[in-house]
Enzyme design. Structure first.
Site, short mmCIF file in Angstrom:
data_model
loop_
_atom_site.label_atom_id
_atom_site.label_comp_id
_atom_site.label_asym_id
_atom_site.label_seq_id
_atom_site.Cartn_x
_atom_site.Cartn_y
_atom_site.Cartn_z
CB SER A 125 -4.25 4.68 -0.71
OG SER A 125 -3.34 5.96 -1.33
N GLY A 126 -3.86 3.43 1.91
CA GLY A 126 -4.68 2.06 2.73
C GLY A 126 -5.56 2.22 3.77
CD GLN A 160 -0.55 9.88 -2.54
OE1 GLN A 160 1.20 9.90 -2.96
NE2 GLN A 160 -0.93 10.00 -1.45
CB VAL A 172 -1.97 10.03 15.58
CG1 VAL A 172 -1.37 9.42 16.30
CG2 VAL A 172 -4.26 9.88 15.47
CB CYS A 206 5.62 6.00 -6.70
SG CYS A 206 5.71 5.01 -8.51
CG ASP A 219 3.65 5.37 0.87
OD1 ASP A 219 3.17 3.78 0.26
OD2 ASP A 219 3.31 5.92 0.25
CB ALA A 236 -0.12 -1.30 -7.77
CB CYS A 285 6.47 0.44 -10.78
SG CYS A 285 6.71 2.34 -11.13
P1 FAD Z 1 -0.99 7.91 1.51
O1 FAD Z 1 -2.20 7.70 0.37
O2 FAD Z 1 -0.17 9.29 1.32
O3 FAD Z 1 -2.17 8.22 2.90
C1 FAD Z 1 -1.28 8.08 4.38
C2 FAD Z 1 -2.48 9.63 5.63
O4 FAD Z 1 -2.35 9.38 6.89
C3 FAD Z 1 -2.58 10.82 4.57
O5 FAD Z 1 -4.54 11.21 4.53
C4 FAD Z 1 -2.63 12.00 5.75
O6 FAD Z 1 -3.28 12.90 5.47
C5 FAD Z 1 -2.23 10.95 6.99
N1 FAD Z 1 -1.70 10.95 7.96
C6 FAD Z 1 -1.00 11.77 8.12
N2 FAD Z 1 0.42 12.16 9.53
C7 FAD Z 1 -0.95 11.99 10.12
C8 FAD Z 1 -0.79 12.07 11.17
N3 FAD Z 1 -0.08 12.00 12.40
N4 FAD Z 1 -1.90 11.51 12.34
C9 FAD Z 1 -3.08 11.03 11.65
N5 FAD Z 1 -2.86 11.21 9.71
C10 FAD Z 1 -2.30 11.37 9.46
N6 FAD Z 1 1.33 4.25 -6.53
C11 FAD Z 1 0.93 3.41 -7.34
O7 FAD Z 1 0.58 2.38 -7.45
N7 FAD Z 1 1.42 3.24 -8.95
C12 FAD Z 1 1.98 4.59 -9.74
O8 FAD Z 1 1.87 4.72 -10.73
C13 FAD Z 1 2.03 5.89 -8.31
N8 FAD Z 1 2.62 7.09 -9.08
C14 FAD Z 1 2.97 8.15 -8.08
C15 FAD Z 1 3.30 9.02 -7.63
C16 FAD Z 1 3.29 9.83 -7.30
C17 FAD Z 1 4.55 11.38 -7.97
C18 FAD Z 1 3.71 10.35 -6.37
C19 FAD Z 1 3.71 11.01 -5.27
C20 FAD Z 1 2.81 9.11 -5.72
C21 FAD Z 1 2.94 7.33 -6.79
N9 FAD Z 1 2.37 6.12 -6.11
C22 FAD Z 1 1.80 5.59 -7.38
C23 FAD Z 1 2.30 6.19 -4.57
C24 FAD Z 1 0.92 6.32 -3.86
O9 FAD Z 1 0.51 6.93 -3.81
C25 FAD Z 1 1.19 5.84 -2.41
O10 FAD Z 1 2.54 4.54 -2.59
C26 FAD Z 1 0.32 5.99 -1.98
O11 FAD Z 1 -0.83 6.72 -1.63
C27 FAD Z 1 0.04 5.82 -0.38
O12 FAD Z 1 -0.89 5.23 0.48
P2 FAD Z 1 -0.45 5.58 2.34
O13 FAD Z 1 -2.06 5.01 2.64
O14 FAD Z 1 0.54 4.64 2.99
O15 FAD Z 1 -0.58 6.37 2.25
#
Ligand code: FAD
Length: 395
Positions: A12-13, A44, A79, A162, A296, A307, A339
């Site tokens: 997402s980020g 997710q 990475v 979440c 995250d 969000a 949330c």
């Molecule tokens: P992610 O979207 O998880 O992406 C991380 C990425 O990093 C992945 O693609 C992964 O492959 C990559 N990565 C990992 N390790 C490495 C590495 N070593 N090298 C390169 N890439 C790597 N959020 C809301 O806003 N509302 C909700 O209602 C909500 N409900 C949720 C319910 C559930 C059951 C879950 C599991 C999550 C929920 N969330 C909700 C949370 C939301 O999905 C996450 O906060 C969000 O996706 C985080 O984004 P991110 O980019 O930090 O991580």
């Protein structure tokens, strides 16, 4: 291999930042790399409704290739090491990639193995979790097979993504069990390593009423430490007395402990707790000025949600562009997070708040109330906003 901007993580980020950056600075085309080994991208937040049988799992999954924005170069590798003193990252196949600016967006790590017996039992015999695409269908399966007894919903005492998700699925479960006429033979329990139902008073007050109405038993400061799948026994640690407490279950929805990804924990980018150590307002790294963090995996003291990322991405991009133009970093994030607390099929409390845990609401209605309109927003509108807005750098 050199890129002006390297983004680690295409979730997402990472995708939100890449898309917005390339939209606002087209001249960066071909100079932005996204490093991520994943073949799929997941929405997710819908996994709660998948676990509750209201949405098909498949609608939450898309090809990673389909979300990589035009102008970004996707390096499909993990990475394994950060070398911020040398402005480089090293991938699993020993590729050294250098950068002018780095954005770390690698998400949170789910520590499945920290609960004894969980790996062996997850996905079968009533042990389920919404926290993985692989297991989310087992939640719905467990619910449909449940014929009475203890239905336990756990939450760990670590930060998680979440914070509301451990209880949302419980409210759906209660609703489903009532509709299928087994609720009077069942005991629905929320057993949490935390101390309260929710960190913001306004929404906690509403949720406590939901819990009373639904006759849910709550136990706080109890951390799940072991699942004995064959006996259908869950073992908790009472965090005050340090005693072990065993509870028999017919179904158990597990939210495992989580932490920063190991490759971040062991890197120079981490703070003492392992998270990417960023300024909570500018999202710039506290020691390496050409590094930003989002989502995250960061030290941001707010609830980890998609969000929150929707509000973080414009800050990272604005500050990154300022640096590219040798201007000061001025854009600030206020800790906004949201949330959507599903309380049943067709009802939802939309919690929105900032760093000070003060409600920061979007709609001119009392969002502390359960509403059907907010449920429809989560189920039907927010996914569109995600795929067609956030991931395109538009919102
Ligand atoms: P992610 O979207 O998880 O992406 C991380 C990425 O990093 C992945 O693609 C992964 O492959 C990559 N990565 C990992 N390790 C490495 C590495 N070593 N090298 C390169 N890439 C790597 N959020 C809301 O806003 N509302 C909700 O209602 C909500 N409900 C949720 C319910 C559930 C059951 C879950 C599991 C999550 C929920 N969330 C909700 C949370 C939301 O999905 C996450 O906060 C969000 O996706 C985080 O984004 P991110 O980019 O930090 O991580």
């Amino acid at each position: 291999m050199h890129y002006k901007v390297v983004i680690v993580g295409g979730g997402s980020g990472g995708i939100s930042v890449a898309a917005r950056l390339l939209r606002e600075a087209r001249w960066l085309s071909g100079q932005v790399a996204i490093v991520d080994p994943a073949t799929k991208h997941y929405y997710q937040p819908l996994w709660t409704l998948v676990g509750g049988g209201a949405v098909a799992r498949e609608v939450t999954e898309r090809e990673e290739a389909s979300v990589i924005p035009e102008g970004a170069v996707w390096i499909q590798e993990a990475v394994k090491e950060f070398k911020p003193e040398e402005n480089q990252v090293v991938t699993s196949s020993e590729k050294w990639i250098s950068y002018d600016y780095l954005v770390v967006a690698a998400g949170i790590q789910i520590d499945w193995d920290k609960i004894k017996g969980l790996r062996e039992s997850i996905g079968k015999d009533g042990v389920c979790s919404n926290y993985s695409y692989d297991y989310v269908n087992s939640t719905w399966e467990s619910l449909r097979n449940f014929k009475g007894g203890n239905a336990i919903f756990t939450a760990p005492n670590t930060p998680i993504k979440c914070g509301g998700a451990p209880q949302k699925i419980m409210y759906l479960a209660d609703d489903y069990l009532r509709k299928s006429k087994v609720r009077d033979k069942s005991n629905v329990m929320f057993v949490s390593g935390g101390t309260v139902i929710f960190g913001v008073k306004k929404y906690a007050d509403s949720l406590n009423k939901v819990i009373a109405r639904k006759e849910i038993e709550t136990r706080f400061k109890h951390n799940l430490v072991e699942i004995r799948g064959k006996e259908k026994v869950a073992v908790f640690e009472d965090l005050d007395s340090k005693q072990r407490v065993e509870i028999r279950y017919e179904m158990i929805h597990v939210v495992p402990p989580m932490s920063a990804p190991d490759f971040i924990k062991t890197s120079p980018l981490a703070n003492a707790d392992g998270w990417v150590d960023v300024d909570k307002f500018t999202l710039q790294h506290n020691r390496f000025a050409n590094v930003f963090g989002i989502g995250d995996c960061t030290s941001l003291p707010t609830s980890k949600t998609g969000a929150a990322i929707r509000k973080q991405a414009p800050v990272v991009v604005a500050n990154l562009l300022s640096m590219l133009h040798t201007q000061p970093v001025v854009k600030q994030y206020n800790g906004y997070t949201s949330c959507p607390l599903v309380t049943g099929y067709g009802s939802l409390i939309l919690a929105e708040f900032d760093y000070s845990n003060t409600p920061d609401e979007s709609f001119p209605v009392d969002q502390g109330k359960e509403r059907r309109s907010m449920y429809l927003l989560k189920k039907d509108l927010l996914p569109v906003i995600y795929w067609d807005g956030m991931l395109k750098g538009l919102m």
